[in-house]
Motif scaffolding. Sequence first.
Motif, PDB file in Angstrom:
ATOM      1  N   MET A  53       0.856  -1.181   0.000  1.00  0.00           N
ATOM      2  CA  MET A  53       0.000   0.000   0.000  1.00  0.00           C
ATOM      3  C   MET A  53       0.893   1.232   0.000  1.00  0.00           C
ATOM      4  N   ASN A  54       0.705   2.099  -0.999  1.00  0.00           N
ATOM      5  CA  ASN A  54       1.495   3.319  -1.108  1.00  0.00           C
ATOM      6  C   ASN A  54       0.570   4.518  -1.035  1.00  0.00           C
ATOM      7  N   LEU A  55       0.738   5.344  -0.020  1.00  0.00           N
ATOM      8  CA  LEU A  55      -0.098   6.519   0.199  1.00  0.00           C
ATOM      9  C   LEU A  55       0.771   7.766   0.233  1.00  0.00           C
ATOM     10  N   SER A  56       0.218   8.866  -0.243  1.00  0.00           N
ATOM     11  CA  SER A  56       0.873  10.163  -0.112  1.00  0.00           C
ATOM     12  C   SER A  56      -0.144  11.156   0.409  1.00  0.00           C
ATOM     13  N   LEU A  57       0.257  11.975   1.362  1.00  0.00           N
ATOM     14  CA  LEU A  57      -0.691  12.894   1.977  1.00  0.00           C
ATOM     15  C   LEU A  57       0.028  14.097   2.557  1.00  0.00           C
ATOM     16  N   ALA A  58      -0.695  15.206   2.607  1.00  0.00           N
ATOM     17  CA  ALA A  58      -0.179  16.419   3.227  1.00  0.00           C
ATOM     18  C   ALA A  58      -0.317  16.322   4.743  1.00  0.00           C
ATOM     19  N   GLN A  59       0.357  17.200   5.441  1.00  0.00           N
ATOM     20  CA  GLN A  59       0.204  17.261   6.897  1.00  0.00           C
ATOM     21  C   GLN A  59      -1.222  17.691   7.229  1.00  0.00           C
ATOM     22  N   GLY A  60      -1.859  16.974   8.139  1.00  0.00           N
ATOM     23  CA  GLY A  60      -3.249  17.246   8.497  1.00  0.00           C
ATOM     24  C   GLY A  60      -4.252  16.484   7.656  1.00  0.00           C
ATOM     25  N   GLU A  61      -3.790  15.688   6.721  1.00  0.00           N
ATOM     26  CA  GLU A  61      -4.691  15.008   5.782  1.00  0.00           C
ATOM     27  C   GLU A  61      -4.937  13.561   6.208  1.00  0.00           C
ATOM     28  N   TYR A  62      -6.070  13.013   5.765  1.00  0.00           N
ATOM     29  CA  TYR A  62      -6.404  11.599   5.900  1.00  0.00           C
ATOM     30  C   TYR A  62      -6.387  10.967   4.510  1.00  0.00           C
ATOM     31  N   HIS A 147      -3.723   8.820   8.936  1.00  0.00           N
ATOM     32  CA  HIS A 147      -3.786  10.259   9.208  1.00  0.00           C
ATOM     33  C   HIS A 147      -2.393  10.760   9.553  1.00  0.00           C
ATOM     34  N   ALA A 148      -1.965  11.837   8.879  1.00  0.00           N
ATOM     35  CA  ALA A 148      -0.711  12.508   9.229  1.00  0.00           C
ATOM     36  C   ALA A 148      -1.062  13.774   9.995  1.00  0.00           C
ATOM     37  N   PRO A 149      -0.971  13.782  11.314  1.00  0.00           N
ATOM     38  CA  PRO A 149      -1.340  14.976  12.087  1.00  0.00           C
ATOM     39  C   PRO A 149      -0.506  16.180  11.659  1.00  0.00           C
TER      40      PRO A 149
END
Length: 667
Positions: A53-62, A147-149
Amino acid sequence: MNKRCLALVSTTLLAFIIHGARGQGMGYRVGVVPSLEKVFKDMQFQEPLSAEMNLSLAQGEYESAQIVIVARQDLVDVRILFTELRAVDGDAVIDVDNLSYRVVGYVISRPYSKPNDPWRPYPEPLIMRESFDVSSGENQPILITVHAPRGTPPGVYRGEIVVDPGNAPSSTVRVTVRVWDFPLPDRCPLWVVPWADYGSAVRYLGFGIDDHDKFLKFMRYDARLLARHNIRSMFIHPNLWKIKKVGDSCVVDFDYFDQVISVCQEEGIDRFCLFLAWDMFEEGWFPCSEESLLRKVAGHLREKGWLEQFLLYLKDEPDFSDPETLRKHKEYARIVKDAGFIYRGNALTWRAKGGLREVVGLQNVYIFADYLTFDRNVASFADERRSSGDHIWWYTCGYPGVDPTMIAEPEIKVALIPLISWKFNRDGYLFYAYNLWRNREGDPWEQKGVSLPWVVFPDPEKNLDHPLVPTMTLVSLRDGLDTYSYLWILDRLVKEKEAEGDVTSAEEGRSVIDQCLDRLVKFVGFNSALGGFYLPQGETLPTPGDLYQIRELLARTIIKLKAELGVEESRGPFPDSFCLLQNFPNPFNTATRIDFYVPANGRVSLRVYDVRGRKVRTLVDRFLSRGKHFSIWNGRDGLGRRVASGLYICRLTAKDFKETKKMLLLR
């Protein structure tokens, strides 16, 4: 390694690759697919599924993806286990409290456009289960959310997810998460209001709106569910008031209403749409006149400091070709204005025939919504009203039995809603269906649905600790809202580069935005619901992979422009009062940047006037979160015309605050 069954807060998968999975020589196999793909119980996969599983996200994003369990035997007491995600470089950790899962459930539906298709189970509700069973020969998707807080250090993180049946060996999915070096805004800049009929939901759960403790708990969970899907607005009904007539006036008890609003605000909701249509007075909903009640409501909201957070919904689908309807609507709009509402509006539809220009052009009609059919006359009228300060929304309608369903449509259509809003310059989106069901007294889990009465379901076990169940539709909508936020961040950076005079970088950023919209929003229109997309001949809907690739391009361009600008995110400390800074550059020739501080969430306007006090341009007029903000003025008026050289006044207004700065434009 911890056993967890956590609440879902989710959006998108950015990329996935195809590999063989560990532990596949058993009575089941597991693999990864995007959250935007529908997985049916009887689906046959043409290629081996990935075990990564490869995910990319901004800070604060789910961000979300699906693990699919393909059962060759009956599996019992299946549990999902997480390890923490550890940074590849450094000691940073995303702990297991920021990983969660929900079991994807099914409801019976079929495409509206294909009435001869058989009814079949469609993946939609997302059910909270500590453990679950899977029958032999069936697929069971599990929605995984990371989630990246805010404040999570950027970089690559790795960990594992374990699928652990009670009667078979466990299987492992490797997880790689990239956290981008920028945060999402505190709220998505697009205003989304979901329609809701809370009465039908609470009746299914076995209590009523008058059961205050249970209903407040219900509303708290609902608000939390919305906020975690990047929706910070709620629909509110006046049945929370207690009204009685005393002589020629009315007495309104707002205590219960205040409790509900406060609970929702605590969970992150900061805007409310109050259903107060003028025909409700004609139908005897209230024992008093429009003037009397509206003055009471406006006065109470002003006293609580909430007035700017409320939008009035004045009428549902009026027919202005009827002279009496037009007269009543104008009169009610006047009453709303006289009552003292600052932020007022009306939702219109293009089903209405005649009289629209007369009504929408009223000073106190601030918002109207249409089906976004993209008729040229409609589009030019919308642009005309927007240049005059009106907010232009659109909506899709899913009232039971009326319009096509989203349940049986590709998930990508839902994710495109915010991007449609961006491309066609809409300020808001009214979502006509949230928890509204075909048979309000029936069982939503047992009904067949060809329209969209379900975006959340009541918990099938009627558990009041988590009374509502989110859906794939809600997750897909958040996919789109997060992409909208990426566009918004990049657009702000482009404007900063323009203000600096860096034409090359600004054009690069603008080109990426245009590429995003051209690649994803290909269609030319649709009817009132998403089943009615009108695509140009030879075009097809974009795929989930298209969306993920565009999001990565947006993210990398944001990081590049931030590095060039030396931008640091404003985290405070902020001034404890409003503050308008001097524009820069000043004097200016083509464009100038205006920075200002907002000490608390609230409605703010930033306007440009000439030296005679005539309004030239409205730059900002909306609800803003606490922090530093800016706007770019390009030396043009509200109709896009270049203004003459000279002295202009910039005015920041909020509640009782007003500050001005002088700006000199030299052509």
